[in-house]
Design a protein around this motif. Structure first.
Motif, PDB file in Angstrom:
ATOM      1  N   ASP A 642       0.808  -1.213   0.000  1.00  0.00           N
ATOM      2  CA  ASP A 642       0.000   0.000   0.000  1.00  0.00           C
ATOM      3  C   ASP A 642       0.843   1.267   0.000  1.00  0.00           C
ATOM      4  O   ASP A 642       0.287   2.369   0.023  1.00  0.00           O
ATOM      5  CB  ASP A 642      -0.925   0.030   1.229  1.00  0.00           C
ATOM      6  N   TYR A 643       2.171   1.143  -0.017  1.00  0.00           N
ATOM      7  CA  TYR A 643       3.032   2.317   0.114  1.00  0.00           C
ATOM      8  C   TYR A 643       3.901   2.489  -1.121  1.00  0.00           C
ATOM      9  O   TYR A 643       4.258   1.517  -1.785  1.00  0.00           O
ATOM     10  CB  TYR A 643       3.932   2.197   1.356  1.00  0.00           C
ATOM     11  N   GLN A 644       4.244   3.736  -1.373  1.00  0.00           N
ATOM     12  CA  GLN A 644       5.185   4.102  -2.415  1.00  0.00           C
ATOM     13  C   GLN A 644       6.375   4.821  -1.789  1.00  0.00           C
ATOM     14  O   GLN A 644       6.233   5.526  -0.787  1.00  0.00           O
ATOM     15  CB  GLN A 644       4.522   5.013  -3.456  1.00  0.00           C
ATOM     16  N   LEU A 645       7.528   4.653  -2.419  1.00  0.00           N
ATOM     17  CA  LEU A 645       8.762   5.238  -1.916  1.00  0.00           C
ATOM     18  C   LEU A 645       9.098   6.497  -2.713  1.00  0.00           C
ATOM     19  O   LEU A 645       9.115   6.478  -3.949  1.00  0.00           O
ATOM     20  CB  LEU A 645       9.907   4.223  -2.009  1.00  0.00           C
ATOM     21  N   PHE A 646       9.370   7.585  -1.993  1.00  0.00           N
ATOM     22  CA  PHE A 646       9.742   8.855  -2.600  1.00  0.00           C
ATOM     23  C   PHE A 646      11.072   9.310  -2.014  1.00  0.00           C
ATOM     24  O   PHE A 646      11.311   9.152  -0.810  1.00  0.00           O
ATOM     25  CB  PHE A 646       8.684   9.945  -2.337  1.00  0.00           C
ATOM     26  N   GLN A 647      11.914   9.908  -2.860  1.00  0.00           N
ATOM     27  CA  GLN A 647      13.110  10.570  -2.374  1.00  0.00           C
ATOM     28  C   GLN A 647      12.823  12.055  -2.207  1.00  0.00           C
ATOM     29  O   GLN A 647      12.259  12.697  -3.087  1.00  0.00           O
ATOM     30  CB  GLN A 647      14.291  10.386  -3.329  1.00  0.00           C
ATOM     31  N   VAL A 648      13.188  12.595  -1.045  1.00  0.00           N
ATOM     32  CA  VAL A 648      12.932  14.002  -0.743  1.00  0.00           C
ATOM     33  C   VAL A 648      14.023  14.841  -1.400  1.00  0.00           C
ATOM     34  O   VAL A 648      15.215  14.654  -1.137  1.00  0.00           O
ATOM     35  CB  VAL A 648      12.902  14.248   0.772  1.00  0.00           C
ATOM     36  N   LEU A 649      13.616  15.777  -2.257  1.00  0.00           N
ATOM     37  CA  LEU A 649      14.535  16.641  -2.985  1.00  0.00           C
ATOM     38  C   LEU A 649      14.469  18.058  -2.422  1.00  0.00           C
ATOM     39  O   LEU A 649      13.478  18.436  -1.768  1.00  0.00           O
ATOM     40  CB  LEU A 649      14.192  16.655  -4.479  1.00  0.00           C
ATOM     41  N   PRO A 650      15.484  18.863  -2.648  1.00  0.00           N
ATOM     42  CA  PRO A 650      15.430  20.258  -2.190  1.00  0.00           C
ATOM     43  C   PRO A 650      14.278  21.007  -2.839  1.00  0.00           C
ATOM     44  O   PRO A 650      13.826  20.681  -3.935  1.00  0.00           O
ATOM     45  CB  PRO A 650      16.792  20.822  -2.631  1.00  0.00           C
ATOM     46  N   GLY A 651      13.805  22.028  -2.123  1.00  0.00           N
ATOM     47  CA  GLY A 651      12.717  22.827  -2.662  1.00  0.00           C
ATOM     48  C   GLY A 651      11.357  22.185  -2.516  1.00  0.00           C
ATOM     49  O   GLY A 651      10.473  22.404  -3.355  1.00  0.00           O
ATOM     50  N   PHE A 675      14.366   9.712   2.412  1.00  0.00           N
ATOM     51  CA  PHE A 675      13.241   9.142   1.684  1.00  0.00           C
ATOM     52  C   PHE A 675      11.992   9.228   2.546  1.00  0.00           C
ATOM     53  O   PHE A 675      12.062   9.426   3.770  1.00  0.00           O
ATOM     54  CB  PHE A 675      13.523   7.686   1.295  1.00  0.00           C
ATOM     55  N   MET A 676      10.851   9.020   1.893  1.00  0.00           N
ATOM     56  CA  MET A 676       9.573   9.109   2.575  1.00  0.00           C
ATOM     57  C   MET A 676       8.621   8.069   1.982  1.00  0.00           C
ATOM     58  O   MET A 676       8.616   7.852   0.768  1.00  0.00           O
ATOM     59  CB  MET A 676       8.995  10.521   2.428  1.00  0.00           C
ATOM     60  N   LEU A 677       7.840   7.442   2.843  1.00  0.00           N
ATOM     61  CA  LEU A 677       6.820   6.484   2.422  1.00  0.00           C
ATOM     62  C   LEU A 677       5.459   7.168   2.457  1.00  0.00           C
ATOM     63  O   LEU A 677       5.091   7.790   3.466  1.00  0.00           O
ATOM     64  CB  LEU A 677       6.811   5.263   3.342  1.00  0.00           C
ATOM     65  N   ARG A 678       4.716   7.037   1.354  1.00  0.00           N
ATOM     66  CA  ARG A 678       3.365   7.576   1.277  1.00  0.00           C
ATOM     67  C   ARG A 678       2.413   6.470   0.864  1.00  0.00           C
ATOM     68  O   ARG A 678       2.761   5.602   0.066  1.00  0.00           O
ATOM     69  CB  ARG A 678       3.281   8.714   0.259  1.00  0.00           C
ATOM     70  N   ARG A 679       1.216   6.549   1.416  1.00  0.00           N
ATOM     71  CA  ARG A 679       0.202   5.568   1.058  1.00  0.00           C
ATOM     72  C   ARG A 679      -0.283   5.826  -0.364  1.00  0.00           C
ATOM     73  O   ARG A 679      -0.449   6.980  -0.788  1.00  0.00           O
ATOM     74  CB  ARG A 679      -0.977   5.625   2.029  1.00  0.00           C
ATOM     75  N   LYS A 680      -0.508   4.757  -1.092  1.00  0.00           N
ATOM     76  CA  LYS A 680      -1.030   4.877  -2.442  1.00  0.00           C
ATOM     77  C   LYS A 680      -2.482   5.321  -2.405  1.00  0.00           C
ATOM     78  O   LYS A 680      -3.214   5.060  -1.445  1.00  0.00           O
ATOM     79  CB  LYS A 680      -0.918   3.537  -3.171  1.00  0.00           C
ATOM     80  N   GLU A 681      -2.888   6.006  -3.429  1.00  0.00           N
ATOM     81  CA  GLU A 681      -4.276   6.454  -3.506  1.00  0.00           C
ATOM     82  C   GLU A 681      -5.202   5.257  -3.630  1.00  0.00           C
ATOM     83  O   GLU A 681      -4.937   4.312  -4.365  1.00  0.00           O
ATOM     84  CB  GLU A 681      -4.462   7.394  -4.699  1.00  0.00           C
ATOM     85  N   GLY A 682      -6.312   5.313  -2.894  1.00  0.00           N
ATOM     86  CA  GLY A 682      -7.297   4.238  -2.949  1.00  0.00           C
ATOM     87  C   GLY A 682      -7.170   3.220  -1.847  1.00  0.00           C
ATOM     88  O   GLY A 682      -8.048   2.371  -1.694  1.00  0.00           O
TER      89      GLY A 682
END
Length: 692
Positions: A642-651, A675-682
């Protein structure tokens, strides 16, 4: 063949023997050799004769088998806590009580530890027990009472559970039944009273006024203009005596006194650590504010402020206060101050030489070996002075301290948590990892006890000036620095930033040294190599050769505007990641920079920005990283999809890592490794992440 008296065989006192598995628990087995003095053969069994000369005696070695619990399930660990042999494994109880919260809550541990109390018998009915049952029952109760007594004595904060303190209430009820009137029962009663009185005082007292920093200056079309700088200077000048108006000794002693105080901090995870980090950042901000807060000063006047801070740092070194020493050096090595070529050019030769020597203490060469060796020598000073005292002479008073730089120990804990698994094969808790963590915590506690020998008195005017010193933000610091000396006038010959050794490389070297230097395979010296608490802290790698008096210091490299330590600390996580039993899978030192790196992962929720450190290799795909991150954050595995992985970038930007991508190659190499984990939509599942 006779052997010369007094000579002994060079035998290792401890020899590693291997491992044993028993009832689902893994033990490290070693052979311990102990020397025992035996009588001369000429001496009779009754011992009536005079002792024989030492030449007629001989040495006898007794070998015993020692088992140390390395990994087990929770039930077995609790059993070892209560019924274990403390002579064979004296470090188990303190290590368990110091680290158990990383794998079990306090209430759950009490459920395993406290036996159920029998209901009171009906009136007039007497329950009879046999002598054997009564003896066994009392023995078990005494063991549990002993554990609770040590727990209450060494870790009373574990039972702080506002507002009812239910865990402490359960302990008090049990001790009142099992050991009424004992020292343990009185201790639990007194601790509960203290907690309740403290809660009443907090309700009666008004919240203190917290200074939130200088008001933001309205931006003009040119923020670096003299008009904007003059307006900002008016808002930054404190009222009353300034900190640098006092003598060097007074300021250094008051900084040391603040570092020694017990700071309970705010409620939450690691309050004392956060309070110590906040004090470090306060000292750094005072240096920045006093040097940059008056843009209209001429270069010689600003150089006088730099020289005074260098003398204060030197006095902190004489007081053995490495915490404030590091804070002052970090501020002086920061980019807003370091780039001031004309100001550094006006600094005298002697202060510059002192600055270089002090910077060498925290050099990052050889994994900060210099600062560790100096701290070890300072710790050994007390023991050596006690040994030098001759019989009949007055004991010499050992010097107080030292006050260590906490970032060194915090990085040790982060490195251990990143490299060693929480769980081993078979759902066994890796208690060997907890022993290593306890060794670091025990050393911190030892240093805290030594700091009690300081005899310093508070000086209210200096403390008031310290708190009244306006703290510059990163933006303000860099903007004022550019106004004082425009970019064209910055130092063109400033030394380049030394390439920092990666965290994983330092970790691999640390584990390799422990394995080679410890014959028993036990944890090595907890003071082995590490780094500062944050990669963002300024490097301090001074060059050995001296520079001319008219040039800026050649010791520190320039750094970004930030010199503050992070408040989101990577402490041991509560939930484990199952790996096969054995050594952690860490790449070789030569492969660290190219095939592995440490990343920090948080979860996008309402519980704050809490990061967990993960060792990322070139073989890790996104689903594997997501599962490991969720396990570090105590989130069940079935929800990993249920999660997606994102890398946190400047700005305030993020980079989505596709589900089938190799994270090592998909991430941006120039952006921070956050990095940050966010729940997928739905997705509909809701969960609560409890930070440990």
């Amino acid at each position: 063949m006779e052997r010369t008296a007094g000579k002994e065989l060079a035998l290792a006192p401890l020899q590693d023997w291997g491992e044993e598995t028993e009832d689902g628990a893994v033990y490290s087995v070693s052979l311990r050799r102990q020397r025992s003095q035996r009588r001369s053969p000429a001496e009779g069994p009754g011992g009536s004769q005079a002792p024989s000369p030492i030449a007629n005696t001989f040495l006898h070695y007794r070998t015993s088998k020692v088992r140390v619990l390395r990994a087990a399930r929770l039930e077995r660990l609790v059993g070892e806590l209560v019924f274990g042999d403390r002579e064979q494994d004296p470090s188990f109880m303190p290590a368990f009580l110091a680290t158990y919260r990383t794998f079990v809550p306090t209430a759950c541990l009490l459920g395993f530890l406290l036996p159920p109390m029998p209901p009171p018998p009906p009136p007039g009915v007497e329950i009879k027990k046999t002598a054997v049952q009564d003896l066994s029952f009392n023995k078990n109760l005494r063991a549990v009472v002993s554990v609770l007594g040590s727990w209450l004595q060494d870790h009373p904060q574990d039972f702080r559970d506002h507002p009812a303190h239910s865990d402490l209430g359960s302990v008090r009820t049990f001790l009142g039944w099992a050991a009424p009137g004992s020292a343990e029962a009185q201790k639990a009663e007194k601790l509960l009273e203290d907690f309740l009185e403290e809660a009443e005082r907090e309700q009666e007292e008004e919240p203190p006024q917290v200074w939130t920093g200088p008001p933001r200056v309205a931006q003009t079309s040119d923020p670096d203009s003299s008009e904007a700088c003059a307006e900002e200077e008016e808002g930054l000048m404190p009222q009353g005596p300034q900190l640098l108006d006092f003598s060097v000794d007074e300021v250094a002693e008051q900084l040391t006194l603040i570092d020694l105080r017990d700071r309970p901090g705010a409620a939450g995870a690691s309050p004392t650590v956060r309070a110590t980090v906040a004090q470090f950042n306060t000292v750094t901000g005072c240096v920045l504010g006093s040097v940059l807060g008056a843009p209209g000063l001429a270069a010689p006047q600003r150089a006088q402020r730099l020289e005074k801070w260098i003398r204060i740092a030197q006095r902190c070194r004489e007081l053995r206060n490495f915490s404030s020493l590091r804070a002052i050096l970090s501020a002086l090595q920061s980019n807003p101050i370091y780039r001031l070529k004309r100001s550094w050019g006006a600094v005298s030769r002697e202060p510059l030489s002192t600055f270089r020597k002090l910077s060498q203490i925290f050099s990052d060469e050889n994994n900060h070996l210099s600062s560790r060796e100096i701290l070890f020598q300072e710790e050994a000073t007390e023991g050596s002075q006690e040994e030098d005292n001759t019989p009949g002479s007055l004991p010499s008073k050992p010097p107080p301290g030292p006050v260590p730089y906490l970032g060194t120990f915090l990085t040790d804990l982060v490195m251990l948590d990143t490299a060693l698994p929480d769980m081993l094969e078979g759902d066994l808790i890796n208690f060997e990892k907890r022993r290593k963590e306890w060794e670091i915590l025990a050393r911190i506690q030892q240093l805290q006890r030594r700091c009690q020998s300081y005899t310093l008195s508070p000086h209210p005017p200096i403390l008031a000036a310290l708190h009244a010193q306006n703290q510059l933000t990163e933006e303000q610091s860099y903007r004022l620095s550019r106004v004082i000396e425009p970019p064209a006038a910055s130092c063109p010959s400033s030394p380049r930033i030394r390439r920092r050794i990666s965290l994983t490389k330092r970790l691999s070297a640390k584990l390799a040294r422990e394995k080679s230097s410890s014959p028993s395979g036990s944890p090595g010296d907890p003071s082995s190599p590490t780094s500062s608490v944050s990669p963002g802290s300024p490097p301090s790698s001074p060059r050995s050769r001296d520079a001319p008096a008219g040039s800026p210091p050649a010791s520190p490299g320039p750094q970004g505007p930030s010199t503050k330590l992070p408040l989101s600390l990577d402490l041991p996580s509560p939930r484990p990641f199952a790996l096969p039993l054995g050594s952690p899978r860490i790449p070789l030192p030569a492969q660290q920079s190219s095939e592995a790196r440490v990343i920090r992962v948080s979860i996008d929720n309402d519980h704050g920005n809490l990061y967990r450190s993960i060792l990322l290799t070139s073989q890790d795909k996104a689903p594997s990283v997501v599962r490991r991150a969720l396990q570090k954050h105590n989130v069940p595995q079935p929800w990993a999809c249920d999660y997606q992985l994102f890398q946190v970038l400047p700005g305030d930007r993020v980079l989505l890592i596709p589900d089938n991508a190799n994270v090592f190659y998909a991430m941006s190499p120039v952006a921070p490794r956050d990095f940050m984990l966010r729940r997928k939509e739905g997705t509909r599942n809701t969960l609560s992440v409890s930070p440990s």
